[in-house]
Design a protein around this motif. Structure first.
Motif, PDB file in Angstrom:
ATOM      1  N   ALA A 128      -6.094 -13.569 -33.360  1.00 34.48           N
ATOM      2  CA  ALA A 128      -6.709 -14.538 -34.275  1.00 34.48           C
ATOM      3  C   ALA A 128      -5.718 -15.659 -34.587  1.00 34.48           C
ATOM      4  N   GLY A 129      -4.446 -15.301 -34.802  1.00 36.27           N
ATOM      5  CA  GLY A 129      -3.414 -16.317 -35.040  1.00 36.27           C
ATOM      6  C   GLY A 129      -3.227 -17.223 -33.837  1.00 36.27           C
ATOM      7  N   LEU A 130      -3.203 -16.658 -32.645  1.00 39.46           N
ATOM      8  CA  LEU A 130      -3.061 -17.470 -31.436  1.00 39.46           C
ATOM      9  C   LEU A 130      -4.257 -18.399 -31.240  1.00 39.46           C
ATOM     10  N   ILE A 131      -5.443 -17.907 -31.540  1.00 40.49           N
ATOM     11  CA  ILE A 131      -6.639 -18.748 -31.421  1.00 40.49           C
ATOM     12  C   ILE A 131      -6.557 -19.934 -32.376  1.00 40.49           C
ATOM     13  N   ARG A 132      -6.084 -19.684 -33.604  1.00 46.76           N
ATOM     14  CA  ARG A 132      -5.922 -20.789 -34.560  1.00 46.76           C
ATOM     15  C   ARG A 132      -4.931 -21.823 -34.027  1.00 46.76           C
ATOM     16  N   ILE A 133      -3.823 -21.361 -33.449  1.00 46.15           N
ATOM     17  CA  ILE A 133      -2.820 -22.280 -32.897  1.00 46.15           C
ATOM     18  C   ILE A 133      -3.414 -23.102 -31.763  1.00 46.15           C
ATOM     19  N   VAL A 134      -4.140 -22.453 -30.864  1.00 48.46           N
ATOM     20  CA  VAL A 134      -4.755 -23.158 -29.735  1.00 48.46           C
ATOM     21  C   VAL A 134      -5.742 -24.210 -30.232  1.00 48.46           C
ATOM     22  N   LEU A 135      -6.560 -23.840 -31.196  1.00 50.43           N
ATOM     23  CA  LEU A 135      -7.537 -24.793 -31.731  1.00 50.43           C
ATOM     24  C   LEU A 135      -6.849 -25.976 -32.404  1.00 50.43           C
ATOM     25  N   ASN A 136      -5.764 -25.703 -33.137  1.00 44.38           N
ATOM     26  CA  ASN A 136      -5.014 -26.800 -33.765  1.00 44.38           C
ATOM     27  C   ASN A 136      -4.415 -27.722 -32.716  1.00 44.38           C
ATOM     28  N   HIS A 137      -3.856 -27.171 -31.664  1.00 47.76           N
ATOM     29  CA  HIS A 137      -3.280 -27.980 -30.588  1.00 47.76           C
ATOM     30  C   HIS A 137      -4.373 -28.781 -29.880  1.00 47.76           C
ATOM     31  N   GLU A 138      -5.508 -28.145 -29.688  1.00 52.51           N
ATOM     32  CA  GLU A 138      -6.622 -28.823 -29.030  1.00 52.51           C
ATOM     33  C   GLU A 138      -7.092 -30.005 -29.883  1.00 52.51           C
ATOM     34  N   ASN A 139      -7.168 -29.777 -31.190  1.00 55.69           N
ATOM     35  CA  ASN A 139      -7.562 -30.868 -32.093  1.00 55.69           C
ATOM     36  C   ASN A 139      -6.528 -31.997 -32.072  1.00 55.69           C
ATOM     37  N   CYS A 140      -5.244 -31.639 -32.047  1.00 54.70           N
ATOM     38  CA  CYS A 140      -4.196 -32.652 -31.988  1.00 54.70           C
ATOM     39  C   CYS A 140      -4.294 -33.464 -30.705  1.00 54.70           C
ATOM     40  N   LEU A 141      -4.508 -32.795 -29.583  1.00 53.94           N
ATOM     41  CA  LEU A 141      -4.652 -33.504 -28.296  1.00 53.94           C
ATOM     42  C   LEU A 141      -5.880 -34.393 -28.318  1.00 53.94           C
ATOM     43  N   HIS A 142      -6.939 -33.918 -28.891  1.00 53.76           N
ATOM     44  CA  HIS A 142      -8.165 -34.727 -28.979  1.00 53.76           C
ATOM     45  C   HIS A 142      -7.920 -35.967 -29.820  1.00 53.76           C
ATOM     46  N   ASP A 143      -7.226 -35.798 -30.953  1.00 55.57           N
ATOM     47  CA  ASP A 143      -6.914 -36.933 -31.826  1.00 55.57           C
ATOM     48  C   ASP A 143      -6.009 -37.918 -31.107  1.00 55.57           C
ATOM     49  N   LEU A 144      -5.013 -37.449 -30.352  1.00 50.59           N
ATOM     50  CA  LEU A 144      -4.118 -38.331 -29.606  1.00 50.59           C
ATOM     51  C   LEU A 144      -4.883 -39.092 -28.516  1.00 50.59           C
TER      52      LEU A 144
END
Length: 92
Positions: free
Chosen positions: A71-87
């Motif tokens: 669950a923690g890894l999934i949260r990290i992946v989603l946060n990174h994905e959101n950051c990449l999307h924002d960039l």
């Protein structure tokens, strides 16, 4: 024509003959030994069941910890994905 006897029927017939030839004391001795063997088997099974319960509890704890880690890894992946999307949105 009679049907052939099954293995169980033959064994039961042999046991009846054996019991008929034994004295009461011999029967009692034999039953006592069988009772002791059964009691020992039940005791061993009880220990096995206790060990299995402990193993299951340990496995359940490991699965719970693994789920929490995932669950923690999934949260990290989603946060990174959101950051990449924002960039990507900002670069476009």
């Amino acid at each position: 024509m009679s049907e052939p006897a099954t293995v169980w029927q033959v064994a039961a017939a042999k046991m009846r003959v054996c019991w008929q030839r034994m004295t009461i004391d011999e029967r009692l001795e034999k039953l006592t030994k069988r009772h002791e063997a059964l009691a020992e088997s039940v005791e061993l099974l009880a220990h096995c069941v206790k060990d299995l319960h402990a193993a299951i509890a340990s496995t359940n704890e490991a699965v719970k910890e693994t789920n929490e880690s995932l669950a923690g890894l999934i949260r990290i992946v989603l946060n990174h994905e959101n950051c990449l999307h924002d960039l990507e949105e900002g670069a476009a």
